[in-house]
Enzyme design. Structure first.
Site, short mmCIF file in Angstrom:
data_model
loop_
_atom_site.label_atom_id
_atom_site.label_comp_id
_atom_site.label_asym_id
_atom_site.label_seq_id
_atom_site.Cartn_x
_atom_site.Cartn_y
_atom_site.Cartn_z
N HIS A 418 -36.21 59.89 40.20
CA HIS A 418 -34.78 60.07 39.89
C HIS A 418 -34.59 60.13 38.37
O HIS A 418 -35.48 59.75 37.57
CB HIS A 418 -33.92 58.94 40.48
CG HIS A 418 -34.27 57.57 39.99
ND1 HIS A 418 -33.88 57.09 38.73
CD2 HIS A 418 -34.97 56.55 40.58
CE1 HIS A 418 -34.32 55.86 38.59
NE2 HIS A 418 -35.00 55.50 39.68
N CYS A 440 -39.74 52.85 40.96
CA CYS A 440 -39.43 54.28 40.97
C CYS A 440 -40.03 54.98 39.74
O CYS A 440 -40.51 54.35 38.80
CB CYS A 440 -37.91 54.49 40.97
SG CYS A 440 -37.15 54.05 42.54
#
Length: 464
Positions: A418, A440
């Site tokens: 992301h 992430c």
């Protein structure tokens, strides 16, 4: 005086006539007496001229003929063999029939016998040495092992992808019991020739090439062998045709030929062993040209075995031809041996760098920040994952944080790629060791957008 002479002449003639009649009568009676012990002229007994012969003479002639007796045996291939009466001690047995026949003839009709011939057929009673007969039969060519061809039933044979009927073999194997019975009957009834095939002395195949059941089996099996399908595995393929299916055919409870589903299932299981890749080891060549081995993850192919088996059975029953695919539970993006293909995301934890490839060409090469090592938030590495979703303007939530992002591409639960420009100004280097993410892959927004627009759900993500 003249009358007296005439009277004497008449007496003389009468005397001569009486004498002649007497002589004739005596002659007739004498000949009749002769035929009380001899057969009348023109008498034939069992094909033998017995005229003027006594019973003993006829018996001797019968015995003489028995000594010359020969039984000619014709075999299935036209070959003949002979049994000599002398070889089995064939002997006449006086059962009184010849004497009875002599006694029964009307000897007084010997005069008419010259023009009225008599023919008699008698079953001559004989005896022979059965042990010698057994030995003679044992020595016959038709009983020598090297000359015997056993009968064989017609049967089905797979040939060039279809079943054909192989004709029966008649053979020449004799039924010894039937043969002995036929030979003994011939000898005992004075027959001089027998044909073993006509007498049914040969063992016969039980299934002939025109057998309705065999023909039906052939046709039913050949219908099932018409299938010719190719399973497409990209740069590889597997073919199911008659040569494969021939070993899967069975009869159901009603006697109909069908497909053994357990064997079809076993075949599909082998396809799964060979071609399933989901979560298994992958060999990968990095951007730098290094070959690495990746284990685990959730990317790859999994054949749905029960549905694929059911479809395969139906393909066989309908005689389908053409190219098909298995039914898949999970699918990758490429079905080639290298199922990662040319479109994927590559992430190097050590280099803190990420590359996005589209059809083998790099479209994104960007620094990133992965999971914070110091806090144990390491990004899962050493595996191949798949993009699970693509979300625009998502809100990420975790223990102690809530963070909106513009481009969200999860690939391992809550771990994903992301954008992070709203809270990061720097990427790469050793930031991840002490100030990394919760696992992430933090990416510059512009590059996250490019990746978002390049990948699809299911695109492989390689992390190492």
């Amino acid at each position: 005086m003249a009358k007296k002479k005439k009277k004497n002449a008449k007496k003389l003639v009468l005397g001569v006539l009486i004498a002649y009649v007497a002589i004739m009568a005596l002659g007739y009676m004498g000949v009749s007496y002769y035929f009380s012990s001899h057969f009348l002229k023109g008498t034939t007994i069992s094909g033998m001229d017995s005229s003027n012969k006594t019973a003993d003479q006829v018996k001797k002639k019968i015995q003489k003929q028995l000594g010359q007796y020969k039984l000619r045996i014709t075999e299935i291939d036209g070959k003949t063999e002979t049994i000599q009466g002398s070889a089995i001690d064939l002997t006449y047995v006086d059962d009184g029939k010849i004497d009875e026949l002599l006694s029964s003839q009307d000897r007084w009709k010997w005069i008419t016998a010259f023009s009225a011939k008599k023919t008699y057929e008698l079953a001559v009673t004989t005896t022979y040495d059965e042990k010698k007969l057994t030995g003679v039969l044992d020595d016959m060519s038709c009983f020598q092992q090297e000359n015997i061809v056993a009968p064989e039933d017609a049967y089905l044979k797979e040939q060039d992808g279809e079943y054909v009927i192989v004709p029966e073999v008649e053979g020449n194997t004799l039924d010894r019991t039937k043969l002995e019975s036929a030979v003994k009957d011939a000898i005992e009834n004075g027959k001089t020739e027998i044909n073993l095939e006509e007498l049914g002395c040969y063992e016969k195949p039980s299934v002939l090439q025109d057998d309705a059941g065999l023909i039906a089996e052939r046709d039913a099996k050949n219908q099932l062998l018409k299938v010719d399908i190719t399973y497409d595995f990209g740069d590889r393929s597997e073919t199911v045709d008659g040569s494969v299916v021939k070993d899967w055919l069975i009869q159901d409870s009603d006697g109909n030929w069908t497909v053994d589903e357990s064997k079809a299932a076993a075949y599909v299981q082998q396809l799964a062993y060979k071609y399933d890749t989901f979560g298994l080891t992958h060999e990968f060549t990095t951007h730098a040209g290094n070959k690495i081995t990746l284990k685990g993850g959730d990317y790859g192919w999994v054949i749905k075995k029960s549905e694929t088996t059911a479809a395969l059975v139906e393909y066989i029953k309908e005689g389908k031809t053409g190219t098909v695919e298995p039914v898949y539970l999970y699918e990758g993006k490429s079905r080639d041996t290298n199922d990662i293909g040319g479109t994927y995301v590559e992430i190097s934890i050590q280099d803190q760098e990420m590359w996005c490839y589209k059809d083998g060409v790099v479209v994104v090469d960007t620094p990133v920040v992965t999971g914070n090592v110091s806090k144990g938030y390491d990004t899962p590495a050493g595996s191949v994952w798949a993009i699970d979703a693509k979300k625009h303007d998502a809100v990420l939530k975790g223990e102690g944080y809530t963070q909106p992002v513009t481009y969200w591409m999860p690939f391992n639960g809550n771990v994903g790629i992301h954008d992070a420009d709203t809270w990061r100004s720097q990427y790469g280097g050793e930031i991840y060791k002490t100030s990394g993410s919760h696992g992430c892959v933090n990416t510059p927004t512009a590059n996250a957008e490019k990746i978002f627009n390049t990948v699809e759900i299911g695109t492989p993500v390689i992390v190492y």
